[in-house]
Scaffold this motif. Sequence first.
Motif, short mmCIF file in Angstrom:
data_model
loop_
_atom_site.label_atom_id
_atom_site.label_comp_id
_atom_site.label_asym_id
_atom_site.label_seq_id
_atom_site.Cartn_x
_atom_site.Cartn_y
_atom_site.Cartn_z
N GLU A 15 -0.10 11.58 7.58
CA GLU A 15 -1.13 11.42 6.54
C GLU A 15 -0.65 10.46 5.45
N ASN A 16 0.63 10.61 5.04
CA ASN A 16 1.18 9.73 4.01
C ASN A 16 1.29 8.30 4.52
N VAL A 17 1.70 8.19 5.80
CA VAL A 17 1.87 6.85 6.40
C VAL A 17 0.52 6.15 6.45
N ARG A 18 -0.51 6.90 6.84
CA ARG A 18 -1.86 6.33 6.89
C ARG A 18 -2.30 5.88 5.49
N GLY A 19 -1.92 6.68 4.48
CA GLY A 19 -2.25 6.35 3.09
C GLY A 19 -1.62 5.01 2.69
N ILE A 20 -0.39 4.80 3.10
CA ILE A 20 0.30 3.54 2.77
C ILE A 20 -0.40 2.38 3.49
N ALA A 21 -0.71 2.62 4.76
CA ALA A 21 -1.38 1.57 5.55
C ALA A 21 -2.73 1.21 4.93
N GLY A 22 -3.39 2.22 4.38
CA GLY A 22 -4.70 2.01 3.76
C GLY A 22 -4.66 1.07 2.56
N THR A 23 -3.49 0.95 1.92
CA THR A 23 -3.39 0.04 0.77
C THR A 23 -3.23 -1.41 1.24
N LEU A 24 -2.90 -1.58 2.54
CA LEU A 24 -2.58 -2.93 3.04
C LEU A 24 -3.71 -3.58 3.84
N VAL A 25 -4.57 -2.79 4.44
CA VAL A 25 -5.63 -3.38 5.28
C VAL A 25 -7.02 -2.86 4.88
N TRP A 26 -8.02 -3.63 5.24
CA TRP A 26 -9.37 -3.31 4.77
C TRP A 26 -10.09 -2.27 5.62
N ARG A 27 -9.99 -2.47 6.95
CA ARG A 27 -10.83 -1.62 7.80
C ARG A 27 -10.03 -0.46 8.40
N GLU A 65 -2.29 1.70 -10.03
CA GLU A 65 -3.75 1.59 -10.10
C GLU A 65 -4.27 0.23 -9.63
N HIS A 66 -3.45 -0.81 -9.86
CA HIS A 66 -3.87 -2.17 -9.46
C HIS A 66 -2.75 -2.87 -8.70
N PRO A 67 -2.47 -2.48 -7.48
CA PRO A 67 -1.37 -3.12 -6.76
C PRO A 67 -1.62 -4.59 -6.45
N ASP A 68 -2.89 -5.01 -6.50
CA ASP A 68 -3.20 -6.41 -6.20
C ASP A 68 -2.85 -7.36 -7.34
N LEU A 69 -2.39 -6.81 -8.47
CA LEU A 69 -2.02 -7.67 -9.60
C LEU A 69 -0.91 -8.63 -9.22
N ILE A 70 0.02 -8.15 -8.41
CA ILE A 70 1.19 -8.94 -8.04
C ILE A 70 0.93 -9.73 -6.76
N SER A 71 0.29 -9.07 -5.80
CA SER A 71 0.16 -9.73 -4.50
C SER A 71 -1.17 -9.39 -3.83
N ASP A 72 -1.65 -10.32 -3.05
CA ASP A 72 -2.89 -10.09 -2.30
C ASP A 72 -2.67 -9.24 -1.06
N GLU A 73 -1.39 -8.90 -0.83
CA GLU A 73 -1.08 -8.03 0.31
C GLU A 73 -1.82 -6.70 0.20
N PHE A 74 -2.09 -6.31 -1.06
CA PHE A 74 -2.68 -4.99 -1.28
C PHE A 74 -4.18 -5.09 -1.52
N VAL A 75 -4.89 -4.21 -0.81
CA VAL A 75 -6.35 -4.29 -0.90
C VAL A 75 -6.97 -3.11 -1.66
N ARG A 76 -6.23 -2.04 -1.79
CA ARG A 76 -6.75 -0.93 -2.60
C ARG A 76 -5.59 -0.09 -3.13
N SER A 77 -5.86 0.70 -4.15
CA SER A 77 -4.81 1.51 -4.78
C SER A 77 -4.46 2.70 -3.88
N ALA A 78 -3.34 3.35 -4.18
CA ALA A 78 -2.88 4.47 -3.36
C ALA A 78 -3.89 5.62 -3.37
N SER A 79 -4.46 5.89 -4.53
CA SER A 79 -5.41 7.00 -4.61
C SER A 79 -6.70 6.69 -3.82
N GLU A 80 -7.14 5.45 -3.92
CA GLU A 80 -8.33 5.05 -3.16
C GLU A 80 -8.04 5.10 -1.66
#
Lengths: 180, 294
Positions: free
Chosen positions: A14-26, B12-27
């Motif tokens: 679950e945590n790993v998926r959470g990290i992956a979710g910050t990196l990709v859109w879909r 809250e805004h990981p994209d401030l530094i890099s475009d690698e990030f598309v959404r925050s951890a909570s989102e």
Amino acid sequence: MEKMLSDVLLEKLENVRGIAGTLVWRMDEVDDLVQDLAERVWRNNAPASTYERPLAYFSKIMRNLQCDHRKKEHRAGVKIIPTETFEAYAAVEDVESTAEYNRTKEIVREEFALLSPEMQEAFMMVYYDGFALEDVAKQMGVLSNTLSKRFSRFRQQLKKRLHAETIAISIILMAILNPR
Amino acid sequence: MTERKFRKMLREHPDLISDEFVRSASESREFVKASTLTPELIVQRARLHLDLPDETWAHAEQTLTKIRRRDKCHLWLSSFSKIASTAFQSHRRLAIASILILLALAFFTLVPTGQALAKAAFDYIINIIGQHVEIVSADYENGDYHSSGLPPTLTSSADFSMHEFTTEYSSLEEFSAATNLNPFMLDDDGLICTSIIENSSEYSGRSLLTDYELGTDGILTITQRWMPDGKIRISGNDSFDNSFALQDGTIVYYSIDDQDGSFNAIFLLETSTCQIYVNKEPYISHIMTVMQNH
């Protein structure tokens, strides 16, 4: 039965998926990224005890995987339109705040670009992946105090720039609102 | 900018530094809730893609079993907490009362302060109840004792022997003449006999308590016992570490109390046991000399 890194990955999926979710859109990309990570971990599996922060390690691998993936896409000329980005959210909410946010982003990135590539990677590892400052400093071959001071200098410089930017915007706004 | 604020801003805004990030951890946490990727699926796909030894997959299967067990436990816990929260909402008063009772019980049984309070309360209640309790013997329930208010007439020697008798004598010679027993006597001018009392019962036999005054503030008590069956028994809580002998060879065991300096001695005579008590230390050596010359 010794606990392996692959076991940690399955247990903390679950945590790993959470990290992956910050990196990709879909969502399908999230699943693919996690699958790629899992296969890479299995190929170089090691006892979990050798990693103090396995999630930070997973985060770093996924960042690198995603970076490679983007480079490949860029070379192939593929353009993916983001469906849920920060910009998309901000744009819907308020144009003014979006402009302000973009300016802040610009400043932060300018300052970040001034750091050496080594320091940039150290920054990502500490602030995004969640590695301990001591571990990263050790990897770089510097004292953790030194690394901490470098980060502190970066933050101070950033603060100064953002503060100056705020004053400049305020002066312009005052001039517009009170022409006399 | 402090480290904490900076970290919060990046979270809250990981994209401030890099475009690698598309959404925050909570989102992201919210976003990936819809994911259907399970640990089983990951292992299944990896098996297809990777050529690894069977032991690796056996190990992975074991981990999957563990995860299933853990998830089952989590599921049970979450359903239990759901039921508990529903029950709490619908029976709030009852739940609060139960929790309060449980807490009170825990306090009075587990916490030392609570235990002391509970004991004090228990003693107090027992004390109050104890003062109002009447013990009624079933034997007298329908007899004359209750109806007339007078004690029942004793009709046999067995009934008689149930009771203890106390007799006071003016001298040890009088006791000896009345009972045909030989009391232990100490002959010394410094000893002034103040009382001679005999207690007698079928169970405890006869005992003779002789009190003497000694000097200005000394007290000497001799307790001599004759058992009803003629046997000699001796018992006591003190440890008699020291001893000396009387003139006839009788060994006297004694101890001197560390706290108050009193003297306690015990010895066996032909048909009885004898205990001697002296209240103060200055008189002990004198009494021991008197005894040794006995």
